[in-house]
Write a protein that holds these residues in place. Structure first.
Motif, PDB file in Angstrom:
ATOM      1  N   ALA A 122      -7.731   2.546   2.174  1.00 47.81           N
ATOM      2  CA  ALA A 122      -6.668   2.545   2.150  1.00 47.81           C
ATOM      3  C   ALA A 122      -5.994   0.857   1.085  1.00 47.81           C
ATOM      4  O   ALA A 122      -5.381   0.945   0.174  1.00 47.81           O
ATOM      5  CB  ALA A 122      -6.095   2.861   3.399  1.00 47.81           C
ATOM      6  N   GLU A 163       4.084  12.553   2.729  1.00 50.42           N
ATOM      7  CA  GLU A 163       2.266  12.746   2.095  1.00 50.42           C
ATOM      8  C   GLU A 163       1.872  12.671   3.252  1.00 50.42           C
ATOM      9  O   GLU A 163       0.697  12.579   3.409  1.00 50.42           O
ATOM     10  CB  GLU A 163       2.648  11.066   1.123  1.00 50.42           C
ATOM     11  CG  GLU A 163       2.682  10.632  -0.620  1.00 50.42           C
ATOM     12  CD  GLU A 163       2.547  10.465  -0.902  1.00 50.42           C
ATOM     13  OE1 GLU A 163       1.956   9.158  -0.617  1.00 50.42           O
ATOM     14  OE2 GLU A 163       3.303   9.227  -1.591  1.00 50.42           O
ATOM     15  N   THR A 164       2.166  12.047   4.709  1.00 54.46           N
ATOM     16  CA  THR A 164       1.926  12.316   6.048  1.00 54.46           C
ATOM     17  C   THR A 164       1.995  13.482   5.937  1.00 54.46           C
ATOM     18  O   THR A 164       0.091  14.149   6.452  1.00 54.46           O
ATOM     19  CB  THR A 164       2.808  11.698   6.705  1.00 54.46           C
ATOM     20  OG1 THR A 164       2.791  10.160   6.800  1.00 54.46           O
ATOM     21  CG2 THR A 164       2.152  11.577   8.222  1.00 54.46           C
ATOM     22  N   ASP A 222      -4.476   8.685  -4.075  1.00 59.90           N
ATOM     23  CA  ASP A 222      -4.892   7.143  -3.039  1.00 59.90           C
ATOM     24  C   ASP A 222      -4.396   7.043  -2.448  1.00 59.90           C
ATOM     25  O   ASP A 222      -4.876   5.844  -1.390  1.00 59.90           O
ATOM     26  CB  ASP A 222      -4.763   6.490  -4.453  1.00 59.90           C
ATOM     27  CG  ASP A 222      -5.133   6.679  -5.673  1.00 59.90           C
ATOM     28  OD1 ASP A 222      -6.119   7.208  -6.204  1.00 59.90           O
ATOM     29  OD2 ASP A 222      -4.754   6.424  -6.677  1.00 59.90           O
ATOM     30  N   ARG A 223      -2.914   6.987  -2.171  1.00 60.56           N
ATOM     31  CA  ARG A 223      -3.157   6.527  -0.563  1.00 60.56           C
ATOM     32  C   ARG A 223      -2.889   8.141   0.374  1.00 60.56           C
ATOM     33  O   ARG A 223      -2.349   8.023   1.368  1.00 60.56           O
ATOM     34  CB  ARG A 223      -1.258   6.937  -0.306  1.00 60.56           C
ATOM     35  CG  ARG A 223      -0.456   5.887  -1.193  1.00 60.56           C
ATOM     36  CD  ARG A 223       1.260   5.305  -2.036  1.00 60.56           C
ATOM     37  NE  ARG A 223       1.997   7.419  -1.939  1.00 60.56           N
ATOM     38  CZ  ARG A 223       1.644   6.914  -3.551  1.00 60.56           C
ATOM     39  NH1 ARG A 223       1.262   5.870  -4.755  1.00 60.56           N
ATOM     40  NH2 ARG A 223       2.075   8.087  -4.244  1.00 60.56           N
ATOM     41  N   TRP A 281      -0.127   9.593  -5.358  1.00 56.15           N
ATOM     42  CA  TRP A 281      -0.440  10.208  -4.006  1.00 56.15           C
ATOM     43  C   TRP A 281      -1.792  10.069  -3.733  1.00 56.15           C
ATOM     44  O   TRP A 281      -2.007  10.164  -2.564  1.00 56.15           O
ATOM     45  CB  TRP A 281       0.419  11.263  -4.093  1.00 56.15           C
ATOM     46  CG  TRP A 281      -0.305  12.061  -4.829  1.00 56.15           C
ATOM     47  CD1 TRP A 281       0.265  12.649  -6.153  1.00 56.15           C
ATOM     48  CD2 TRP A 281      -0.815  13.110  -3.731  1.00 56.15           C
ATOM     49  NE1 TRP A 281      -0.412  14.009  -6.480  1.00 56.15           N
ATOM     50  CE2 TRP A 281      -0.977  13.917  -5.037  1.00 56.15           C
ATOM     51  CE3 TRP A 281      -1.348  13.956  -3.134  1.00 56.15           C
ATOM     52  CZ2 TRP A 281      -1.695  15.565  -5.099  1.00 56.15           C
ATOM     53  CZ3 TRP A 281      -1.773  14.674  -2.231  1.00 56.15           C
ATOM     54  CH2 TRP A 281      -2.750  15.519  -2.762  1.00 56.15           C
ATOM     55  N   LEU A 290      -4.173   6.207   3.725  1.00 50.97           N
ATOM     56  CA  LEU A 290      -3.066   5.278   4.238  1.00 50.97           C
ATOM     57  C   LEU A 290      -2.713   6.417   5.046  1.00 50.97           C
ATOM     58  O   LEU A 290      -2.699   5.759   6.423  1.00 50.97           O
ATOM     59  CB  LEU A 290      -2.174   4.372   3.213  1.00 50.97           C
ATOM     60  CG  LEU A 290      -1.004   4.290   3.998  1.00 50.97           C
ATOM     61  CD1 LEU A 290      -1.443   3.159   5.191  1.00 50.97           C
ATOM     62  CD2 LEU A 290      -0.185   4.483   2.699  1.00 50.97           C
ATOM     63  N   HIS A 291      -2.107   7.234   5.308  1.00 61.32           N
ATOM     64  CA  HIS A 291      -1.672   8.547   5.923  1.00 61.32           C
ATOM     65  C   HIS A 291      -1.956   9.480   6.623  1.00 61.32           C
ATOM     66  O   HIS A 291      -2.117   9.566   7.713  1.00 61.32           O
ATOM     67  CB  HIS A 291      -0.925   9.394   5.035  1.00 61.32           C
ATOM     68  CG  HIS A 291       0.368   8.479   3.971  1.00 61.32           C
ATOM     69  ND1 HIS A 291       1.537   8.764   4.717  1.00 61.32           N
ATOM     70  CD2 HIS A 291       0.219   7.964   2.885  1.00 61.32           C
ATOM     71  CE1 HIS A 291       2.407   8.740   3.221  1.00 61.32           C
ATOM     72  NE2 HIS A 291       1.741   8.081   2.428  1.00 61.32           N
ATOM     73  N   LEU A 343       0.386  -1.370   0.066  1.00 60.94           N
ATOM     74  CA  LEU A 343       0.401   0.074   0.233  1.00 60.94           C
ATOM     75  C   LEU A 343       1.215   1.396   0.453  1.00 60.94           C
ATOM     76  O   LEU A 343       0.481   2.424  -0.709  1.00 60.94           O
ATOM     77  CB  LEU A 343      -1.021  -0.170   0.952  1.00 60.94           C
ATOM     78  CG  LEU A 343      -1.891  -0.637   1.115  1.00 60.94           C
ATOM     79  CD1 LEU A 343      -2.451  -0.732   2.969  1.00 60.94           C
ATOM     80  CD2 LEU A 343      -2.949  -1.220  -0.224  1.00 60.94           C
ATOM     81  N   ALA A 344       2.285   0.923   0.610  1.00 57.39           N
ATOM     82  CA  ALA A 344       2.638   2.325   0.126  1.00 57.39           C
ATOM     83  C   ALA A 344       2.779   2.659  -0.390  1.00 57.39           C
ATOM     84  O   ALA A 344       3.612   4.145  -0.460  1.00 57.39           O
ATOM     85  CB  ALA A 344       4.165   1.819   1.520  1.00 57.39           C
ATOM     86  N   GLY A 345       3.280   2.570  -1.830  1.00 55.07           N
ATOM     87  CA  GLY A 345       3.429   3.229  -2.835  1.00 55.07           C
ATOM     88  C   GLY A 345       5.545   3.126  -3.733  1.00 55.07           C
ATOM     89  O   GLY A 345       6.305   2.558  -2.055  1.00 55.07           O
TER      90      GLY A 345
END
Length: 295
Positions: free
Chosen positions: A293, A228-229, A261-262, A259, A265-266, A185-187
């Motif tokens: 996510a 990205e967080t 799409d993530r 990014w 997640l972050h 998932l992290a890219g």
């Protein structure tokens, strides 16, 4: 001694300046903030942390100094700190502007690019056991971001939320699946960025920059991490002229493909922190983010 008198005494001791007055800005009995006027006509900002947050002042002072070293986004200068108090510049409030938002985006890109020794690395001189808001936060240098994020940003708050009943066991399983699949998932892998660490809109202070409005970063929980967080947290609670911030950022330091799409997640990390601190409403948002996510 009243909190106001304590603020005056702290400013005198930590800065060597002579305080003339103090105006309380906010906070309860355990934690409070003050605008302190000095005898020479200047002002400083004094902040005390709760006794339940040992090391908070030192952690914030180290964070501010580290972000200032990047010479990218303005942060208040630290004038002094001890176990209980932090004294910094006082920045007069101003209204957000589009040019200031674009400057913020470019500055964040440069700040992140200044880098960190490792994902999870604390600022130089900063404690490993730090704080994000009122929640403890462990900074543990880790070679790869996915394992750092799972072990030190998702799992500790998920355990607390489940143990308190804020997140149900079934919901916890959904979030745990994110940790199990974090590598997928992290890219693309990225070098550790120099993060603010708690970049919600309330920690972007629109203030006087001398020649117009500038966006100042306050109350950091700085550490090395994934850039990205920071940007995902900024999107979580909104930010004036956010589209200008993100566009300007991407022009200076283009974000990796996918990014957007993530983002969920972050956002899972700050949502779990808020669930631990503020309850069930944020828990349901965290579960929604986890499902998003996972796709």
């Amino acid at each position: 001694m009243s909190r106001t008198d304590q603020a005056l005494a702290a400013v005198a001791e930590l800065t060597g300046d002579t305080p003339a007055s103090a105006r309380r800005l906010g906070g309860g009995d355990a934690a409070a903030t003050f605008e302190v006027g000095l005898a020479d006509g200047g002002t400083v900002f004094a902040k005390t942390a709760s006794a339940d947050m040992p090391g908070a002042s030192a952690a914030e002072a180290a964070s501010l100094a580290w972000l200032a070293e990047a010479d990218s986004v303005p942060v208040p200068a630290v004038h002094g700190h001890d176990e209980h108090w932090l004294v910094t510049d006082h920045i007069r409030t101003a209204s957000p502007t589009k040019p200031a938002a674009e400057e913020l985006g470019r500055g964040l890109a440069r700040m992140h690019a200044a880098g960190a020794p490792a994902h999870g690395a604390p600022p130089p001189g900063g404690p490993s056991d730090a704080w994000i808001g009122l929640a403890p936060m462990r900074n543990e240098p880790t070679p790869e971001w996915p394992s750092f994020y799972a072990a030190h940003r998702i799992e500790p708050y998920l355990r607390r939320a489940v143990d308190s009943g804020t997140v149900t066991a079934q919901e916890g399983e959904v979030i745990s699946r994110v940790c199990a699949h974090i590598e997928d998932l992290a890219g693309p892998a990225e070098s550790p960025a120099r993060l603010h660490g708690d970049l919600w809109s309330g920690n972007v202070h629109w203030g006087d920059g001398g020649d117009g409005t500038r966006a100042w970063l306050i109350d950091p929980a700085a550490h090395g991490g994934h850039r990205e967080t920071d940007l995902a947290m900024l999107q979580l609670f909104g930010c004036p002229h956010l589209d200008r911030v993100l566009s300007a950022y991407d022009e200076v330091h283009p974000l990796a493909e996918g990014w957007r799409d993530r983002v969920s997640l972050h956002q899972l990390f700050p949502l779990l922190v808020h669930a631990v601190l503020f309850g069930r409403g944020f828990a349901t948002q965290a579960v929604t983010a986890a499902r998003s996510a996972l796709g």
